[in-house]
Design an enzyme around this catalytic site. Structure first.
Site, PDB file in Angstrom:
ATOM      1  N   TYR A  94      -1.614  -0.450  10.366  1.00 28.87           N
ATOM      2  CA  TYR A  94      -1.782  -0.843   8.954  1.00 28.87           C
ATOM      3  C   TYR A  94      -0.563  -0.395   8.141  1.00 28.87           C
ATOM      4  O   TYR A  94       0.011  -1.186   7.380  1.00 28.87           O
ATOM      5  CB  TYR A  94      -3.062  -0.210   8.406  1.00 28.87           C
ATOM      6  CG  TYR A  94      -3.349  -0.555   6.950  1.00 28.87           C
ATOM      7  CD1 TYR A  94      -3.868  -1.801   6.594  1.00 28.87           C
ATOM      8  CD2 TYR A  94      -3.106   0.373   5.931  1.00 28.87           C
ATOM      9  CE1 TYR A  94      -4.137  -2.114   5.267  1.00 28.87           C
ATOM     10  CE2 TYR A  94      -3.379   0.066   4.613  1.00 28.87           C
ATOM     11  CZ  TYR A  94      -3.892  -1.171   4.281  1.00 28.87           C
ATOM     12  OH  TYR A  94      -4.151  -1.481   2.964  1.00 28.87           O
TER      13      TYR A  94
ATOM     14  N   SER B 226       0.854  -1.196   0.000  1.00 31.34           N
ATOM     15  CA  SER B 226       0.000   0.000   0.000  1.00 31.34           C
ATOM     16  C   SER B 226       0.885   1.239   0.000  1.00 31.34           C
ATOM     17  O   SER B 226       2.007   1.208   0.533  1.00 31.34           O
ATOM     18  CB  SER B 226      -0.881   0.011   1.246  1.00 31.34           C
ATOM     19  OG  SER B 226      -1.488   1.279   1.417  1.00 31.34           O
TER      20      SER B 226
HETATM   21  N1  LIG Z   1      -8.798  -0.695  -1.020  1.00 33.78           N
HETATM   22  C1  LIG Z   1      -7.736   0.103  -0.857  1.00 33.78           C
HETATM   23  O1  LIG Z   1      -7.850   1.348  -0.860  1.00 33.78           O
HETATM   24  C2  LIG Z   1      -6.358  -0.496  -0.732  1.00 33.78           C
HETATM   25  C3  LIG Z   1      -5.270   0.371  -0.895  1.00 33.78           C
HETATM   26  C4  LIG Z   1      -3.985  -0.135  -0.769  1.00 33.78           C
HETATM   27  C5  LIG Z   1      -3.794  -1.478  -0.517  1.00 33.78           C
HETATM   28  N2  LIG Z   1      -4.869  -2.313  -0.367  1.00 33.78           N
HETATM   29  C6  LIG Z   1      -4.583  -3.719  -0.096  1.00 33.78           C
HETATM   30  O2  LIG Z   1      -5.124  -4.507  -1.132  1.00 33.78           O
HETATM   31  C7  LIG Z   1      -5.437  -5.799  -0.629  1.00 33.78           C
HETATM   32  C8  LIG Z   1      -6.894  -6.117  -0.946  1.00 33.78           C
HETATM   33  O3  LIG Z   1      -7.701  -5.131  -0.299  1.00 33.78           O
HETATM   34  P1  LIG Z   1      -9.203  -4.823  -0.749  1.00 33.78           P
HETATM   35  O4  LIG Z   1      -9.378  -3.354  -0.716  1.00 33.78           O
HETATM   36  O5  LIG Z   1      -9.550  -5.558  -1.980  1.00 33.78           O
HETATM   37  O6  LIG Z   1      -9.970  -5.401   0.526  1.00 33.78           O
HETATM   38  P2  LIG Z   1     -11.390  -6.090   0.649  1.00 33.78           P
HETATM   39  O7  LIG Z   1     -12.308  -5.564  -0.402  1.00 33.78           O
HETATM   40  O8  LIG Z   1     -11.746  -5.947   2.083  1.00 33.78           O
HETATM   41  O9  LIG Z   1     -11.089  -7.650   0.313  1.00 33.78           O
HETATM   42  C9  LIG Z   1     -10.237  -8.362   1.138  1.00 33.78           C
HETATM   43  C10 LIG Z   1     -10.059  -9.759   0.603  1.00 33.78           C
HETATM   44  O10 LIG Z   1      -9.114 -10.426   1.448  1.00 33.78           O
HETATM   45  C11 LIG Z   1      -9.748 -11.565   2.010  1.00 33.78           C
HETATM   46  N3  LIG Z   1      -9.321 -11.750   3.381  1.00 33.78           N
HETATM   47  C12 LIG Z   1      -9.459 -10.890   4.430  1.00 33.78           C
HETATM   48  N4  LIG Z   1      -8.988 -11.447   5.549  1.00 33.78           N
HETATM   49  C13 LIG Z   1      -8.562 -12.686   5.199  1.00 33.78           C
HETATM   50  C14 LIG Z   1      -8.002 -13.749   5.922  1.00 33.78           C
HETATM   51  N5  LIG Z   1      -7.764 -13.670   7.238  1.00 33.78           N
HETATM   52  N6  LIG Z   1      -7.692 -14.883   5.258  1.00 33.78           N
HETATM   53  C15 LIG Z   1      -7.938 -14.995   3.931  1.00 33.78           C
HETATM   54  N7  LIG Z   1      -8.479 -14.020   3.198  1.00 33.78           N
HETATM   55  C16 LIG Z   1      -8.785 -12.880   3.827  1.00 33.78           C
HETATM   56  C17 LIG Z   1     -11.230 -11.300   1.938  1.00 33.78           C
HETATM   57  O11 LIG Z   1     -11.898 -12.551   1.984  1.00 33.78           O
HETATM   58  P3  LIG Z   1     -13.383 -12.683   2.630  1.00 33.78           P
HETATM   59  O12 LIG Z   1     -14.303 -12.073   1.644  1.00 33.78           O
HETATM   60  O13 LIG Z   1     -13.615 -14.127   2.750  1.00 33.78           O
HETATM   61  O14 LIG Z   1     -13.361 -11.917   3.900  1.00 33.78           O
HETATM   62  C18 LIG Z   1     -11.316 -10.561   0.605  1.00 33.78           C
HETATM   63  O15 LIG Z   1     -11.305 -11.465  -0.464  1.00 33.78           O
HETATM   64  C19 LIG Z   1      -5.153  -5.756   0.877  1.00 33.78           C
HETATM   65  O16 LIG Z   1      -3.874  -6.299   1.122  1.00 33.78           O
HETATM   66  C20 LIG Z   1      -5.158  -4.267   1.168  1.00 33.78           C
HETATM   67  O17 LIG Z   1      -4.404  -3.956   2.315  1.00 33.78           O
HETATM   68  C21 LIG Z   1      -6.148  -1.849  -0.475  1.00 33.78           C
END
Ligand SMILES: NC(=O)c1ccc[n+]([C@@H]2O[C@H](COP(=O)([O-])OP(=O)(O)OC[C@H]3O[C@@H](n4cnc5c(N)ncnc54)[C@H](OP(=O)(O)O)[C@@H]3O)[C@@H](O)[C@H]2O)c1
Length: 246
Positions: free
Chosen positions: A156, A142
């Protein structure tokens, strides 16, 4: 349908929703067989497998909590067994538990480290024995590794700084085996995790392009790193943030 990943097999952690799901779609669209893990969203995982298969692709959903090292190791074995190989690991599973320092629960701190950091190490350790020359390890970090942005994001941000450092070390470990290791650092991206309300508006105002990213825009950077064009890219942190850090 581009075929840059034809014959390759991938595992994406956290692939049921958001950025991970977009990566599953994109890698499958580029020709890879794609397994993905998830923790809770059974219906979404099932639907995504159906969607990929309906388009002629190969997909496999594996329920495996990233906080559980054994479950992560088993997921890697299951993916490699199902496809007979493993070429690409994408560590996308991540959680955001926000809170200012004096109100932060230590159990939450441990869970953040387990899911966002330890699982990346565990999955990589389990995956590399299956990989040969040309293998790819890609972690979703991130921009918070470089800019915390708002109060309550210290833990985070720390986890995302940790995977950026881990990536550089792993690139040194695995370079001699022809395996590349990189981190993609998205800026604010429109998913269930993105900040809403007042913080969401404040974050949006800091993005040069004036909008949040789309999950598919992060997936396209992952597809580049997974593909043959990125053979000389390793130990790198690639940012897609609409100018949030600019
Ligand atoms: N969105 C942003 O602005 C942003 C920015 C920078 C980086 N990121 C990073 O991008 C990645 C994806 O984020 P996102 O925004 O797509 O989040 P999200 O929409 O909340 O999706 C998270 C995903 O990770 C899975 N997950 C969560 N906890 C888990 C666990 N303990 N074991 C296995 N799977 C798990 C969830 O599965 P379930 O559906 O089964 O819970 C879901 O598929 C993360 O690493 C996040 O830190 C996001």
């Amino acid at each position: 349908m581009p075929n840059t990943l034809a014959g390759k097999a991938a595992l994406v952690t956290g692939g049921s929703r958001g950025i991970g799901a977009a990566i599953v779609r994109r890698l499958a669209n580029d020709g890879a067989a794609v397994a993905f893990t998830y923790a809770a969203s059974d219906d979404k995982a099932r639907a995504l497998v159906g969607e990929v298969r309906a388009q002629g692709g190969k997909a496999l959903a594996i329920k495996a909590d990233s906080a559980d090292a054994k479950a992560v190791q088993q997921a890697v074995s299951q993916a490699a067994e199902a496809f007979g190989r493993l070429d690409i690991l994408v560590n996308s599973a991540g959680i955001l538990i926000a809170g200012v320092v004096d109100a932060y629960d230590l159990a939450d701190f441990d869970r953040m480290v387990a899911v966002n950091v330890r699982a990346v190490f565990v999955a990589t350790q389990a995956a590399v024995p299956h990989m040969g020359e040309g293998g790819r390890v890609i972690t979703i970090g991130s921009v918070t590794a470089d800019r915390s942005g708002f109060a309550g994001s210290s833990v985070y941000s720390m986890t995302k700084g940790a995977v950026a450092s881990l990536t550089r070390g792993l690139a040194r470990d695995l370079g001699p085996r022809g395996i590349t290791v990189n981190v993609v650092q998205p800026g604010p991206t429109d998913t269930d995790m993105s900040p809403q309300g007042e913080i969401g508006e404040r974050v949006r105002s800091l993005i040069s392009l004036g909008r949040m990213g789309k999950d598919s825009e992060i997936a396209s950077l992952v597809a580049y790193l997974a593909g043959p064009d990125a053979g000389f890219v390793t130990g790198a942190a690639l940012t897609a943030d609409g100018g949030y850090l600019a």
